[in-house]
Scaffold this active site. Structure first.
Site, short mmCIF file in Angstrom:
data_model
loop_
_atom_site.label_atom_id
_atom_site.label_comp_id
_atom_site.label_asym_id
_atom_site.label_seq_id
_atom_site.Cartn_x
_atom_site.Cartn_y
_atom_site.Cartn_z
CG PHE A 131 19.78 3.59 42.39
CD1 PHE A 131 20.88 3.20 43.08
CD2 PHE A 131 19.96 3.55 41.03
CE1 PHE A 131 21.98 3.34 42.54
CE2 PHE A 131 21.29 3.01 40.37
CZ PHE A 131 22.16 2.98 41.06
CG ASP A 201 14.49 -0.92 41.46
OD1 ASP A 201 14.82 -2.04 41.79
OD2 ASP A 201 15.02 0.28 40.92
CE LYS A 227 21.63 -3.20 43.77
NZ LYS A 227 22.67 -2.46 44.26
NE ARG A 375 24.66 1.22 49.90
CZ ARG A 375 24.39 0.93 48.96
NH1 ARG A 375 23.03 1.06 48.48
NH2 ARG A 375 25.16 0.63 48.02
C1 LIG Z 1 17.32 0.51 43.45
C2 LIG Z 1 18.35 0.43 42.38
N1 LIG Z 1 17.65 0.39 40.99
C3 LIG Z 1 18.45 0.34 40.06
C4 LIG Z 1 19.74 0.10 40.07
C5 LIG Z 1 20.67 -0.01 39.00
O1 LIG Z 1 20.30 -0.62 37.69
P1 LIG Z 1 21.02 -1.17 36.56
O2 LIG Z 1 20.74 -2.80 36.64
O3 LIG Z 1 20.32 -0.66 35.50
O4 LIG Z 1 22.38 -0.83 36.54
C6 LIG Z 1 20.22 -0.04 41.56
C7 LIG Z 1 21.73 -0.19 41.63
O5 LIG Z 1 22.47 -0.30 42.45
C8 LIG Z 1 19.53 0.25 42.58
O6 LIG Z 1 20.09 0.05 43.57
#
Ligand SMILES: Cc1ncc(COP(=O)(O)O)c(C=O)c1O
Length: 416
Positions: A131, A201, A227, A375
């Site tokens: 991401f 993450d 999510k 998706r």
């Molecule tokens: C793997 C991943 N990391 C980070 C984010 C987004 O992070 P943030 O909370 O900083 O917008 C997403 C958003 O879909 C994501 O899928």
């Protein structure tokens, strides 16, 4: 033999998680396969936000001493059991993006003092194809912190990249596009053995499967709550730091609420003890109210049952599409059961976007990611087996009739 409508209704009757569906408010006629982007609304969130509005009206500034101020730690403790963490190890705060930055700064600052480390380890690794924000913020951190950013090409093992120059690695537990689940225990051990740290993450695994940070010996992780955890649009993210790693350094966003005594208004920063040092500035009690309602519901969820249902729904979707995808030149990139999160990925480079739009018009909501990826996320608390079976029938019809070729499905909105 493909399952019939009667078969899937029987599966719903036997489903131990079926009663959760009524605790979510989904629009009539919608089959929601996008809980991996934005979770559905728990009914209890409405009353919780209303309650917060009344509290703001009636209590005014005193609200901060009536549960608003300590919400980041309190909600962190509620989240902890879903992550295999202990109370005091999770803080609900900011965004994933901010939290990665904080952890990279904290980790590398902590390494400075150790012999043979610190500036001797000038490299931050992240994953190609991850991401984007994870890579972008690692780049920003490197640019301002004097580190070098290196990328592990998507899907490659870390072996060739983990050397004595690497300070930290940022990795996704479940990949946002492919849905591929990494072996957290094995990789964490490998990174630690090389002398580096890993920031996991958990955006696509928290609330989607069993996460056991303690068993995997994880020291640092981040994730979001909007999510699978149903905290609402823009709900605050979380950050995990194992208890024995909480007093090593400053984190770089050394704001007043991460201070040891925020209301002493001292001139100089001194980090709070424990997880609170990872706070920055003022949070939004409104956003925390919605999330708290959702986390109350999550306390009742058996995560082993959740994982079993998620995998069953995915298999049902794929079985119900058998033969049809090949016929229309669509490839299914969903990994095998042991190596996947809670989503299905189908690739059609030319028409993928339009197919998703045609499904949305029929009330089946998935999403689209470049290049060509459709998706479909499977959130077991509010999806029935019948929903998934019906979604597959809709996709068959959209493809069979070439419905997606209509001009109205070719126009793109800002958010896909
Ligand atoms: C793997 C991943 N990391 C980070 C984010 C987004 O992070 P943030 O909370 O900083 O917008 C997403 C958003 O879909 C994501 O899928």
């Amino acid at each position: 033999m493909p399952l019939t409508l009667d078969d899937v209704r029987e599966l719903d009757r036997q489903d131990p998680l079926a009663t959760f569906r009524n605790r979510f408010a989904l629009p009539e006629g919608t089959i929601y396969l996008d809980g991996n982007s934005l979770g559905a609304q728990p009914r209890a969130a409405v009353a919780a936000v209303d309650g917060l509005m009344s509290q703001w009206r009636d209590s005014l500034i005193q609200g901060w001493n009536q549960g608003w101020f300590d919400a980041p730690e309190r909600l962190g403790d509620r989240l902890a059991p879903l992550l295999g963490a202990e109370p005091g190890e999770v803080l609900v705060t900011d965004t994933i993006t901010h939290n990665i930055f904080k952890l990279l700064g904290y980790i590398t600052e902590g390494q400075k003092g150790t012999e043979g480390q610190g500036r001797g380890r000038p490299v931050i690794l992240s994953e190609g194809g991850n991401f984007p924000t994870d890579g972008y913020i690692a780049q920003g951190f490197c640019r301002f912190g004097g580190f070098e950013h290196r990328v592990v090409p998507e899907g490659e093992a870390l072996d060739a990249y983990l050397d004595e120059r690497v300070a930290a690695v940022v990795l996704s537990h479940v990949h946002y596009r492919t849905g591929r689940l990494r072996d957290m225990a094995v990789i964490t051990r490998q990174v630690h053995a090389s002398g580096a740290e890993v920031v996991w993450d958990l955006a696509h695994s928290a609330g989607a499967l069993l996460v056991d940070l303690a068993a995997c010996d994880v020291r640092y992780a981040v994730g979001c709550t909007y999510k699978y955890l149903n905290g609402g649009p823009g709900a605050p993210a979380f950050l995990y730091v194992r208890r024995d790693c909480q007093a090593q350094a400053w984190q770089p966003l050394s704001g007043w609420l991460g201070h040891a005594a925020p209301f002493a208004f001292e001139a100089d920063y001194a980090p709070a003890p424990g997880i609170s040092r990872f706070r920055t500035g003022t949070h939004s009690p409104l956003a925390f109210a919605a999330l708290e309602a959702s986390l109350a519901l999550w306390q009742e969820v058996d995560l082993a049952q959740l994982r079993r249902k998620s995998q069953r729904l995915i298999e049902l979707f794929r079985e119900s599409l058998s033969g049809c995808l090949e016929e229309h030149g669509i490839s299914d990139i969903t990994p095998d059961e042991a190596q996947r999160g809670s989503q299905v990925g189908l690739v059609e480079r030319e028409h993928g976007y339009a197919i998703v739009q045609a499904l949305i018009e029929r009330g089946v909501i998935g999403d689209y990611r470049e290049p060509g990826l459709m998706r479909f996320g499977f959130a077991p608390l509010y999806l029935s087996h019948e929903d998934v079976w019906q979604a597959a029938q809709h996709l068959r019809e959209v493809l069979g009739a070439g419905e997606y070729l209509a001009p109205r499905f070719q126009q793109r909105g800002a958010v896909t």
